[in-house]
Design a protein around this motif. Structure first.
Motif, PDB file in Angstrom:
ATOM      1  N   ALA A  71      75.807 -71.092 -20.627  1.00 20.07           N
ATOM      2  CA  ALA A  71      75.843 -70.492 -19.044  1.00 20.07           C
ATOM      3  C   ALA A  71      76.215 -68.984 -19.300  1.00 20.07           C
ATOM      4  CB  ALA A  71      77.269 -71.012 -18.482  1.00 20.07           C
ATOM      5  N   ALA A  72      75.943 -68.380 -18.056  1.00 17.65           N
ATOM      6  CA  ALA A  72      75.757 -67.035 -18.183  1.00 17.65           C
ATOM      7  C   ALA A  72      75.959 -66.379 -16.591  1.00 17.65           C
ATOM      8  CB  ALA A  72      74.669 -66.086 -18.625  1.00 17.65           C
ATOM      9  N   ALA A  73      76.605 -65.055 -16.694  1.00 17.72           N
ATOM     10  CA  ALA A  73      76.611 -64.253 -15.369  1.00 17.72           C
ATOM     11  C   ALA A  73      75.454 -64.228 -14.807  1.00 17.72           C
ATOM     12  CB  ALA A  73      77.544 -62.893 -15.720  1.00 17.72           C
ATOM     13  N   ARG A  74      75.437 -64.415 -13.371  1.00 19.17           N
ATOM     14  CA  ARG A  74      74.008 -64.426 -12.577  1.00 19.17           C
ATOM     15  C   ARG A  74      73.576 -62.768 -12.608  1.00 19.17           C
ATOM     16  NH1 ARG A  74      75.685 -62.642  -7.377  1.00 19.17           N
ATOM     17  NH2 ARG A  74      73.728 -63.164  -6.387  1.00 19.17           N
ATOM     18  N   ASP A  75      74.327 -61.936 -12.609  1.00 24.11           N
ATOM     19  CA  ASP A  75      74.087 -60.521 -12.271  1.00 24.11           C
ATOM     20  C   ASP A  75      74.040 -59.771 -13.501  1.00 24.11           C
ATOM     21  OD1 ASP A  75      76.524 -60.652 -12.730  1.00 24.11           O
ATOM     22  OD2 ASP A  75      77.100 -59.401 -10.906  1.00 24.11           O
ATOM     23  N   ARG A  76      74.131 -60.314 -14.835  1.00 25.02           N
ATOM     24  CA  ARG A  76      74.159 -59.545 -15.911  1.00 25.02           C
ATOM     25  C   ARG A  76      73.915 -60.511 -17.345  1.00 25.02           C
ATOM     26  NH1 ARG A  76      78.708 -60.023 -13.997  1.00 25.02           N
ATOM     27  NH2 ARG A  76      80.666 -60.617 -14.942  1.00 25.02           N
ATOM     28  N   LEU A  77      73.436 -59.807 -18.326  1.00 25.99           N
ATOM     29  CA  LEU A  77      73.170 -60.530 -19.497  1.00 25.99           C
ATOM     30  C   LEU A  77      74.575 -60.597 -20.231  1.00 25.99           C
ATOM     31  CD1 LEU A  77      69.693 -59.448 -20.904  1.00 25.99           C
ATOM     32  CD2 LEU A  77      70.510 -61.751 -19.918  1.00 25.99           C
ATOM     33  N   GLU A  78      75.507 -61.342 -19.800  1.00 30.81           N
ATOM     34  CA  GLU A  78      76.870 -61.640 -20.333  1.00 30.81           C
ATOM     35  C   GLU A  78      77.111 -63.209 -20.293  1.00 30.81           C
ATOM     36  OE1 GLU A  78      81.330 -61.240 -18.432  1.00 30.81           O
ATOM     37  OE2 GLU A  78      80.172 -59.526 -18.886  1.00 30.81           O
ATOM     38  N   PRO A  79      77.126 -63.805 -21.665  1.00 30.33           N
ATOM     39  CA  PRO A  79      77.597 -65.229 -21.626  1.00 30.33           C
ATOM     40  C   PRO A  79      78.555 -65.669 -21.486  1.00 30.33           C
ATOM     41  CG  PRO A  79      77.711 -64.187 -23.982  1.00 30.33           C
ATOM     42  CD  PRO A  79      77.291 -63.241 -23.017  1.00 30.33           C
ATOM     43  N   HIS A  80      78.777 -66.775 -20.613  1.00 27.44           N
ATOM     44  CA  HIS A  80      80.044 -67.725 -20.460  1.00 27.44           C
ATOM     45  C   HIS A  80      80.688 -68.040 -22.007  1.00 27.44           C
ATOM     46  CE1 HIS A  80      83.062 -70.212 -18.683  1.00 27.44           C
ATOM     47  NE2 HIS A  80      82.603 -71.072 -19.278  1.00 27.44           N
ATOM     48  N   LEU A  81      81.698 -68.120 -22.379  1.00 23.69           N
ATOM     49  CA  LEU A  81      82.259 -68.061 -23.298  1.00 23.69           C
ATOM     50  C   LEU A  81      83.454 -69.459 -23.404  1.00 23.69           C
ATOM     51  CD1 LEU A  81      82.715 -64.806 -25.176  1.00 23.69           C
ATOM     52  CD2 LEU A  81      81.051 -66.334 -25.379  1.00 23.69           C
ATOM     53  N   VAL A  87      86.754 -72.340 -34.547  1.00 23.01           N
ATOM     54  CA  VAL A  87      85.313 -71.415 -34.340  1.00 23.01           C
ATOM     55  C   VAL A  87      85.528 -70.461 -33.455  1.00 23.01           C
ATOM     56  CG1 VAL A  87      83.916 -73.621 -34.752  1.00 23.01           C
ATOM     57  CG2 VAL A  87      84.799 -73.066 -32.367  1.00 23.01           C
ATOM     58  N   GLY A  88      86.627 -70.512 -32.695  1.00 21.89           N
ATOM     59  CA  GLY A  88      87.020 -69.236 -31.722  1.00 21.89           C
ATOM     60  C   GLY A  88      86.103 -69.317 -30.358  1.00 21.89           C
ATOM     61  N   ALA A  89      85.557 -68.248 -29.883  1.00 24.05           N
ATOM     62  CA  ALA A  89      84.781 -68.395 -28.780  1.00 24.05           C
ATOM     63  C   ALA A  89      83.391 -68.429 -28.993  1.00 24.05           C
ATOM     64  CB  ALA A  89      85.097 -66.875 -28.085  1.00 24.05           C
ATOM     65  N   VAL A  90      82.600 -69.387 -28.305  1.00 24.89           N
ATOM     66  CA  VAL A  90      81.272 -69.512 -28.357  1.00 24.89           C
ATOM     67  C   VAL A  90      80.551 -69.656 -27.241  1.00 24.89           C
ATOM     68  CG1 VAL A  90      81.581 -70.859 -30.761  1.00 24.89           C
ATOM     69  CG2 VAL A  90      81.876 -72.050 -28.661  1.00 24.89           C
ATOM     70  N   PRO A  91      79.103 -69.209 -27.309  1.00 24.83           N
ATOM     71  CA  PRO A  91      78.538 -69.428 -25.897  1.00 24.83           C
ATOM     72  C   PRO A  91      77.818 -70.603 -25.534  1.00 24.83           C
ATOM     73  CG  PRO A  91      77.170 -68.163 -27.571  1.00 24.83           C
ATOM     74  CD  PRO A  91      78.467 -68.652 -28.237  1.00 24.83           C
ATOM     75  N   TYR A  92      78.470 -71.548 -26.164  1.00 27.77           N
ATOM     76  CA  TYR A  92      77.766 -72.937 -25.787  1.00 27.77           C
ATOM     77  C   TYR A  92      78.726 -74.080 -26.110  1.00 27.77           C
ATOM     78  CZ  TYR A  92      76.923 -71.796 -30.710  1.00 27.77           C
ATOM     79  OH  TYR A  92      77.186 -71.654 -32.073  1.00 27.77           O
ATOM     80  N   LYS A  93      78.486 -75.285 -25.325  1.00 29.16           N
ATOM     81  CA  LYS A  93      79.316 -76.100 -25.643  1.00 29.16           C
ATOM     82  C   LYS A  93      78.480 -77.643 -25.622  1.00 29.16           C
ATOM     83  CE  LYS A  93      83.526 -78.545 -23.375  1.00 29.16           C
ATOM     84  NZ  LYS A  93      84.413 -78.701 -22.457  1.00 29.16           N
ATOM     85  N   GLY A  94      78.864 -78.494 -26.544  1.00 29.72           N
ATOM     86  CA  GLY A  94      78.229 -79.881 -26.775  1.00 29.72           C
ATOM     87  C   GLY A  94      78.563 -80.734 -26.347  1.00 29.72           C
ATOM     88  N   TYR A  95      77.644 -81.875 -26.064  1.00 30.24           N
ATOM     89  CA  TYR A  95      78.043 -83.183 -25.507  1.00 30.24           C
ATOM     90  C   TYR A  95      77.455 -84.099 -25.993  1.00 30.24           C
ATOM     91  CZ  TYR A  95      81.010 -80.874 -21.801  1.00 30.24           C
ATOM     92  OH  TYR A  95      81.733 -80.295 -21.114  1.00 30.24           O
ATOM     93  N   PHE A  96      77.835 -85.289 -26.514  1.00 28.99           N
ATOM     94  CA  PHE A  96      77.033 -86.569 -27.070  1.00 28.99           C
ATOM     95  C   PHE A  96      76.540 -87.245 -25.894  1.00 28.99           C
ATOM     96  CE2 PHE A  96      80.459 -85.852 -30.351  1.00 28.99           C
ATOM     97  CZ  PHE A  96      79.469 -85.829 -31.360  1.00 28.99           C
ATOM     98  N   ASN A  97      76.783 -87.040 -24.687  1.00 31.72           N
ATOM     99  CA  ASN A  97      76.348 -87.871 -23.352  1.00 31.72           C
ATOM    100  C   ASN A  97      75.414 -86.759 -22.460  1.00 31.72           C
ATOM    101  OD1 ASN A  97      76.227 -88.933 -20.607  1.00 31.72           O
ATOM    102  ND2 ASN A  97      76.460 -90.685 -21.880  1.00 31.72           N
ATOM    103  N   LEU A  98      74.240 -87.020 -22.211  1.00 29.60           N
ATOM    104  CA  LEU A  98      73.357 -86.198 -21.298  1.00 29.60           C
ATOM    105  C   LEU A  98      74.103 -86.034 -19.822  1.00 29.60           C
ATOM    106  CD1 LEU A  98      70.991 -84.147 -20.682  1.00 29.60           C
ATOM    107  CD2 LEU A  98      69.505 -86.404 -20.386  1.00 29.60           C
ATOM    108  N   ASP A  99      74.536 -86.903 -19.529  1.00 26.70           N
ATOM    109  CA  ASP A  99      75.285 -86.896 -18.264  1.00 26.70           C
ATOM    110  C   ASP A  99      76.394 -86.103 -18.034  1.00 26.70           C
ATOM    111  OD1 ASP A  99      73.252 -88.592 -16.914  1.00 26.70           O
ATOM    112  OD2 ASP A  99      74.484 -90.420 -17.213  1.00 26.70           O
ATOM    113  N   ASP A 100      77.208 -86.197 -19.146  1.00 22.81           N
ATOM    114  CA  ASP A 100      78.169 -85.216 -19.285  1.00 22.81           C
ATOM    115  C   ASP A 100      77.967 -83.860 -19.305  1.00 22.81           C
ATOM    116  OD1 ASP A 100      79.855 -87.335 -19.274  1.00 22.81           O
ATOM    117  OD2 ASP A 100      80.203 -87.609 -21.369  1.00 22.81           O
ATOM    118  N   ALA A 101      76.601 -83.612 -20.012  1.00 16.27           N
ATOM    119  CA  ALA A 101      76.434 -82.052 -20.179  1.00 16.27           C
ATOM    120  C   ALA A 101      75.879 -81.551 -18.671  1.00 16.27           C
ATOM    121  CB  ALA A 101      75.184 -82.111 -21.114  1.00 16.27           C
ATOM    122  N   LYS A 102      75.117 -82.552 -18.020  1.00 17.10           N
ATOM    123  CA  LYS A 102      74.707 -82.029 -16.865  1.00 17.10           C
ATOM    124  C   LYS A 102      75.958 -81.591 -15.983  1.00 17.10           C
ATOM    125  CE  LYS A 102      70.047 -84.204 -16.919  1.00 17.10           C
ATOM    126  NZ  LYS A 102      69.185 -85.444 -16.414  1.00 17.10           N
TER     127      LYS A 102
END
Length: 349
Positions: A71-81, A87-102
């Motif tokens: 995810a990212a801000a809609r008005d700038r290239l800044e990632p949601h962390l 691991v600290g702050a990362v710009p992604y989050k993984g799910y084993f289930n596609l519905d959970d990711a959606k």
């Protein structure tokens, strides 16, 4: 994760089982053997950490092992962390289930963020568990499988907290390097695998340069806009459309691999292209020239290069430090001899 670990079967046991008991195709068995060889090669030649990774196999019941939300801000290239222990702050989050990711993506979209969901064929537990080869990995070509094994092994060797971009680019660079060195050793400099991969690598480099340039331009464009204005979303849509036009006009005709070109065009589809998907590209394929420069300073020695990368573990900005090192003027042998002679004279005095 527990289910994956409990489902592991030793690859050596699979390879040595009677033919009548084998459920995998001959091609899949060949790739399991290749995975073992790639892991061993990475430890022996690249200096990657020795562990129990990729000595076992898991048959999945789905095409991807996990689904990644960015995810990212809609008005700038800044990632949601997202922030996690270790691991600290990362710009992604993984799910084993596609519905959970959606569901996660929809929740973030409702908060006004750009979102992007993609499938992942593999991931690293950073050495905390012995990662298996997954059935999702076996659909890769031989070259790409070796590249992937090395890539994920880099993460298990070195992972700097809260530095996702550096970690992924380092793994991408060493993955490319490791696959090239592996097939040179196995098949020689005239390797048919390398010849085929070389064209793909040139396409990769061309796309990396293209998308890096477009990201930098977009980064400069956003501050000039008024995100609160009614016309902002329309202007943004048009600006992102210009990236697609530039791809079709300037880059696509130069790409030699038709399948790769079509895959990029699908990934750059207007329905997918937003700040989140662009930043996902930035994390993995942003210009790797600085890594190449630092590698050349190490006289193309992969072990020394990896040791240098490890020395940046406590750095506040490892990528900036790597860039600074790569751009330092090289010292010739004659200059080094002269410097040593001066030092000897000073010591003598």
């Amino acid at each position: 994760q527990a289910d994956l670990l409990l489902s592991r079967e030793p690859i050596e046991k699979i390879l040595n089982s009677p033919e009548k008991d084998r459920s995998l195709s001959p091609d899949d068995l060949k790739k399991l053997k290749l995975a073992l060889e790639a892991k061993s090669f990475g430890e022996r030649v690249l200096g990657l950490k020795k562990n129990g990774n990729y000595a076992s196999y898991v048959q999945l019941d789905r095409p991807y092992v996990s689904y990644i939300v960015s995810a990212a801000a809609r008005d700038r290239l800044e990632p949601h962390l997202w922030s996690f222990p270790i691991v600290g702050a990362v710009p992604y989050k993984g799910y084993f289930n596609l519905d959970d990711a959606k569901e996660e993506a929809n929740n973030l979209k409702a908060k006004g963020l750009d979102t992007y969901v993609r499938g992942a064929t593999a991931y690293s537990t950073l050495g905390w568990f012995d990662d298996p080869v997954l059935s999702s990995m076996l659909r890769y070509s031989d070259y790409d499988l070796v590249n992937l094994i090395v890539h994920e092994s880099v993460h298990a060797t070195l992972y700097i907290k809260s530095q996702a971009d550096f970690n992924e680019r380092l793994a991408t660079f060493i993955g490319d390097l490791g696959a090239e060195l592996y097939f040179k050793e196995k098949e020689g400099t005239q390797s048919s695998t390398l010849i085929a991969a070389a064209a793909e690598r040139e396409d990769d480099k061309a796309f990396s340069v293209f998308i890096s340039k477009e990201i930098d331009r977009l980064k400069d464009w956003y501050p000039l806009q008024n995100a609160a204005a009614p016309e902002f979303e329309e202007l943004k849509r048009k600006r992102l459309g210009e990236i697609l036009e530039a791809f079709d006009k300037d880059l696509a005709p130069k790409l030699t691999n038709e399948k790769y070109r079509e895959r990029l065009r699908r990934d750059l589809d207007p329905s997918k292209l937003n700040n989140a998907s662009l930043l996902a590209w930035k994390t993995y394929v942003y210009d790797l020239a600085d890594f190449q420069s630092a590698f050349e300073k190490m006289n193309h020695d992969p072990v020394k290069f990896l040791e240098f990368a490890k020395s940046l573990e406590k750095s506040k900005d490892p990528e900036a430090d790597l860039k600074a090192y790569g751009r330092k003027p090289s010292v010739s042998n004659d200059q080094m001899k002269a410097k040593n002679a001066v030092n000897t004279n000073v010591t003598a005095k």
